[in-house]
Scaffold this motif. Structure first.
Motif, PDB file in Angstrom:
ATOM      1  N   ARG A 136       0.818  -1.212   0.000  1.00  0.00           N
ATOM      2  CA  ARG A 136       0.000   0.000   0.000  1.00  0.00           C
ATOM      3  C   ARG A 136       0.856   1.268   0.000  1.00  0.00           C
ATOM      4  O   ARG A 136       0.451   2.287  -0.586  1.00  0.00           O
ATOM      5  N   GLY A 137       2.041   1.212   0.613  1.00  0.00           N
ATOM      6  CA  GLY A 137       2.927   2.370   0.608  1.00  0.00           C
ATOM      7  C   GLY A 137       3.333   2.756  -0.803  1.00  0.00           C
ATOM      8  O   GLY A 137       3.313   3.938  -1.169  1.00  0.00           O
ATOM      9  N   SER A 138       3.697   1.758  -1.601  1.00  0.00           N
ATOM     10  CA  SER A 138       4.084   2.011  -2.996  1.00  0.00           C
ATOM     11  C   SER A 138       2.898   2.512  -3.803  1.00  0.00           C
ATOM     12  O   SER A 138       3.051   3.390  -4.669  1.00  0.00           O
ATOM     13  N   PHE A 139       1.714   1.965  -3.517  1.00  0.00           N
ATOM     14  CA  PHE A 139       0.516   2.405  -4.238  1.00  0.00           C
ATOM     15  C   PHE A 139       0.203   3.874  -3.924  1.00  0.00           C
ATOM     16  O   PHE A 139      -0.088   4.672  -4.831  1.00  0.00           O
ATOM     17  N   SER A 153       2.676   6.116  -5.660  1.00  0.00           N
ATOM     18  CA  SER A 153       2.427   6.229  -7.099  1.00  0.00           C
ATOM     19  C   SER A 153       1.250   7.162  -7.377  1.00  0.00           C
ATOM     20  O   SER A 153       1.289   7.945  -8.338  1.00  0.00           O
ATOM     21  N   MET A 154       0.218   7.128  -6.536  1.00  0.00           N
ATOM     22  CA  MET A 154      -0.921   8.035  -6.715  1.00  0.00           C
ATOM     23  C   MET A 154      -0.505   9.482  -6.428  1.00  0.00           C
ATOM     24  O   MET A 154      -0.972  10.419  -7.097  1.00  0.00           O
ATOM     25  N   PHE A 155       0.381   9.669  -5.453  1.00  0.00           N
ATOM     26  CA  PHE A 155       0.905  11.014  -5.168  1.00  0.00           C
ATOM     27  C   PHE A 155       1.676  11.549  -6.374  1.00  0.00           C
ATOM     28  O   PHE A 155       1.557  12.737  -6.735  1.00  0.00           O
ATOM     29  N   LEU A 156       2.454  10.682  -7.005  1.00  0.00           N
ATOM     30  CA  LEU A 156       3.228  11.103  -8.178  1.00  0.00           C
ATOM     31  C   LEU A 156       2.325  11.479  -9.343  1.00  0.00           C
ATOM     32  O   LEU A 156       2.677  12.365 -10.133  1.00  0.00           O
ATOM     33  N   PHE A 174      10.326   7.593 -11.747  1.00  0.00           N
ATOM     34  CA  PHE A 174       9.892   6.932 -10.518  1.00  0.00           C
ATOM     35  C   PHE A 174       8.465   6.408 -10.644  1.00  0.00           C
ATOM     36  O   PHE A 174       8.139   5.323 -10.148  1.00  0.00           O
ATOM     37  N   PHE A 175       7.613   7.177 -11.300  1.00  0.00           N
ATOM     38  CA  PHE A 175       6.217   6.749 -11.478  1.00  0.00           C
ATOM     39  C   PHE A 175       6.136   5.474 -12.316  1.00  0.00           C
ATOM     40  O   PHE A 175       5.451   4.510 -11.946  1.00  0.00           O
ATOM     41  N   THR A 176       6.853   5.436 -13.442  1.00  0.00           N
ATOM     42  CA  THR A 176       6.829   4.262 -14.320  1.00  0.00           C
ATOM     43  C   THR A 176       7.424   3.042 -13.623  1.00  0.00           C
ATOM     44  O   THR A 176       6.859   1.952 -13.668  1.00  0.00           O
ATOM     45  N   TYR A 177       8.563   3.245 -12.965  1.00  0.00           N
ATOM     46  CA  TYR A 177       9.213   2.132 -12.263  1.00  0.00           C
ATOM     47  C   TYR A 177       8.334   1.610 -11.134  1.00  0.00           C
ATOM     48  O   TYR A 177       8.170   0.400 -10.957  1.00  0.00           O
ATOM     49  N   LEU A 178       7.742   2.527 -10.367  1.00  0.00           N
ATOM     50  CA  LEU A 178       6.953   2.144  -9.201  1.00  0.00           C
ATOM     51  C   LEU A 178       5.695   1.380  -9.583  1.00  0.00           C
ATOM     52  O   LEU A 178       5.360   0.366  -8.962  1.00  0.00           O
ATOM     53  N   ASP A 227      -0.908  -5.454 -16.033  1.00  0.00           N
ATOM     54  CA  ASP A 227      -1.242  -4.245 -16.786  1.00  0.00           C
ATOM     55  C   ASP A 227      -2.244  -3.362 -16.055  1.00  0.00           C
ATOM     56  O   ASP A 227      -2.347  -2.164 -16.343  1.00  0.00           O
ATOM     57  N   ILE A 228      -3.029  -3.936 -15.130  1.00  0.00           N
ATOM     58  CA  ILE A 228      -3.958  -3.118 -14.345  1.00  0.00           C
ATOM     59  C   ILE A 228      -3.197  -2.046 -13.572  1.00  0.00           C
ATOM     60  O   ILE A 228      -3.679  -0.923 -13.386  1.00  0.00           O
ATOM     61  N   PHE A 229      -1.982  -2.359 -13.145  1.00  0.00           N
ATOM     62  CA  PHE A 229      -1.177  -1.401 -12.385  1.00  0.00           C
ATOM     63  C   PHE A 229      -0.239  -0.606 -13.284  1.00  0.00           C
ATOM     64  O   PHE A 229      -0.136   0.609 -13.152  1.00  0.00           O
TER      65      PHE A 229
END
Length: 607
Positions: A45-48, A51-54, A105-109, A158-160
């Motif tokens: 959830r931290g990574s999610f 990614s939404m913040f980015l 960072f967004f693409t990698y995450l 692909d959903i993520f």
């Protein structure tokens, strides 16, 4: 003959692929299904959240560069403010680098998050598959399960990586750009966006066309996997009956459908992207036509015109692929629906037992047992017998009489419909399933060996078993010297299904495996059939070692190999016709007597 029967069963299972694929209907976005996918994202959830913040940060940063260029043209260039021009150029370069860094960072995450989720999901699916009962595999093609475990789960990534998070990022950027454009000049914005109704229609057509094509592609992939897996496994039958041309023709048809589905998708892409480019060109043309007059009349600045050209390009960039991303998301949802169908399957043997089997003696009782693979078509009918501890029980009968079924239900590979089976006066269901099976050793006629070393096939990668134990067991069976003659000895690589070893050698390896696990009950399913005389003597020696001090259930076509059994059960069409030892049954001159004399006549004629 057994390989042919197995191949026919697999062909029947393959036909069910079409039925399963037809059952998958195109549906609207399923929020409940998406929630189930995101359950697997909870550990991350931290990574999610990051990614939404980015996505928000990128949506804010994106419109800044055109605005800074507008400011540069209208203020600093127009007023020849050289120092400020250098400063704002440095700011723009820094902003560009910052945006690039955030986008990396967004693409990698998002991709890391997707790969982490499908790693956990694939493990969950595999754990579920290995716990399903054999009835599930009887009606489900192996190729379909392979597609579910590999291709479909990969689509969930692909959903993520390209789905929900990426779509949110694009939508936020579109909203931000449109907000800035309307704030700058609402009339110029409306003129620029006047071709958008055509783009909306084109996007809808593209989404529907590609979605339909992707459904066809996914179904065709499942059909291809099932067909290839079945026919490579059954290649001996294909070649033995000279059906290469017929099977190649079938494969050609399935492959043709796969090709057509992909070409339909390519056609949609080939039409849609040029249409978007044309609409963008029209939007730019309308903006320049209307804006040029306003520039000449000093109602719109040159900087605004330049910024609007950049805004339109930035606006159309996500719009080009937004429909494609939505289709990718929807295909990920379809794939997740199929994967969750496997996870939700209740075709597993209930494991609610509490009894351990460490002290199992091996006293077996069948009490009025009825069993059917298909409802109301019983394979076993009111079967009752008692195998005392240490006895050898032989089961004979024609093909299809229910011999193999008895050992399958004893091992709880299937559950019975009526009656009861007890071991040491404890019902099978009261034992922990893993404990029960660990105390029952099985040696099948068609021995399955995995790709790996002989040592790994004997121990089944059980780290608790030492090499010394393996060697001692092999010496007892009489197989140690042969193994040591192979290159690498116990590390000799066994090809898939043990193709580098003879049938007798594979059989003896399975005996070593059974002996190592020291079972209380030993099951031998036609262990001496289809082998040469020398191998049969080795196998018979191994059997004598194995059944010593154990309850043994032996199934054999060669009646001469079971004459020393304590009890012989004669089966016919799922019913026990006769029960007794060899001498008793021969004196009765009944069903067993006829089988025995008939077999010896055939063997005498063959000699």
């Amino acid at each position: 003959m057994q390989k042919i029967c197995t191949f026919v069963k697999r062909i029947i299972k393959q036909k069910q692929v079409a039925l399963e694929n037809n059952a998958v209907k195109k549906k609207l976005f399923d929020v409940s299904l998406l929630k189930r996918v995101f359950v697997f994202a909870r550990p991350y959830r931290g990574s999610f959240i990051l990614s939404m913040f980015l996505t928000v940060v990128l949506a804010v940063i994106s419109p800044l560069r055109p605005y800074l260029i507008q400011l540069t043209v209208d203020k600093y260039i127009a007023n020849q403010m050289v120092q400020m021009l250098i400063t704002i150029t440095i700011v723009q370069v820094g902003l560009l680098l910052l945006e690039t860094l955030f986008r990396f960072f967004f693409t990698y995450l998002t991709n890391w998050l997707g790969q982490s989720v499908i790693k956990d999901l694939r493990v969950a699916v595999y754990k579920k598959i290995v716990r399903l009962n054999l009835a599930f595999f009887d009606r489900t093609p192996i190729g379909t399960l392979t597609t579910r475990t590999i291709n479909d789960i990969e689509s969930i990534n692909d959903i993520f990586s390209e789905g929900i998070i990426s779509i949110v990022a694009d939508v936020l950027m579109i909203i931000a750009i449109l907000g800035v454009m309307f704030a700058q000049d609402w009339r110029l914005t409306l003129i620029s966006l006047s071709p958008f109704p055509v783009l909306i229609l084109a996007t809808y057509w593209f989404k529907e066309s590609v979605n339909k094509s992707f459904h066809q592609v996914r179904n065709a992939v499942a059909a291809l996997n099932a067909f290839v897996q079945e026919h490579i496994t059954g290649m001996v039958v294909v070649q033995a009956f000279a059906s290469e041309k017929r099977e190649s023709a079938k494969f050609k048809q399935i492959n043709k459908k796969h090709r057509k589905a992909n070409i339909d998708a390519i056609f949609a892409y080939s039409v849609f992207f040029p249409v978007v480019e044309i609409i963008l060109a029209i939007s730019l043309g309308l903006m320049v036509w209307w804006g040029a007059n306003k520039v000449l009349n000093y109602e719109v600045t040159q900087g605004v015109m330049i910024a609007f050209i950049m805004y339109l390009n930035m606006l159309f960039r996500p719009l080009r692929i937004l429909a494609d991303k939505f289709n990718t998301l929807q295909m990920g949802m379809v794939a997740s629906e199929r994967v969750f169908k496997v996870l939700d399957s209740d075709d597993s043997i209930p494991d609610h037992g509490t009894k351990t089997a460490e002290s199992m003696r091996g006293d077996i009782r069948f009490e009025g047992v009825w069993f059917s693979y298909v409802p109301d078509r019983y394979v076993l009918k009111d079967v009752s017998f008692h195998a005392k501890q240490g006895q050898t029980i032989a089961i004979v009968g024609h093909t299809g009489s229910g011999k193999t079924t008895i050992i399958s239900i004893l091992n709880r590979l299937y559950d019975i419909q009526k009656g009861q089976i007890k071991i040491d006066d404890i019902p099978l269901a009261d034992y922990k399933l893993a404990e029960l099976r660990s105390r029952i050793g099985v040696v099948l006629q068609d021995v399955f060996l995995f790709a790996g070393s002989i040592y790994e096939n004997i121990t089944l990668r059980n780290e608790k078993i030492t090499r010394e134990q393996v060697e001692n067991a092999a010496k007892m069976i009489g197989m140690h010297d042969f193994i040591m003659q192979l290159p690498g000895g116990y590390d000799y690589p066994v090809m898939e299904r043990g193709s580098t070893l003879s049938l007798g050698q594979r059989q003896l390896i399975s005996f070593i495996r059974a002996l190592l696990y020291n079972p209380a009950i030993l099951i031998l399913d036609e262990a001496t059939s289809s082998v040469d005389t020398e191998s049969e003597l080795l196998i018979q020696h191994a059997i004598d070692k194995l059944i010593s001090d154990r309850t043994a259930i032996v199934i054999a076509h060669r009646l001469s190999t079971i004459s020393k059994a304590d009890q012989i059960i004669v089966l016919d069409k799922g019913e026990i016709k006769e029960l007794g030892n060899h001498e008793e049954l021969m004196r009765q001159e009944g069903y067993y007597y006829k089988l025995y004399t008939m077999q010896f006549k055939k063997e005498g004629a063959a000699q």
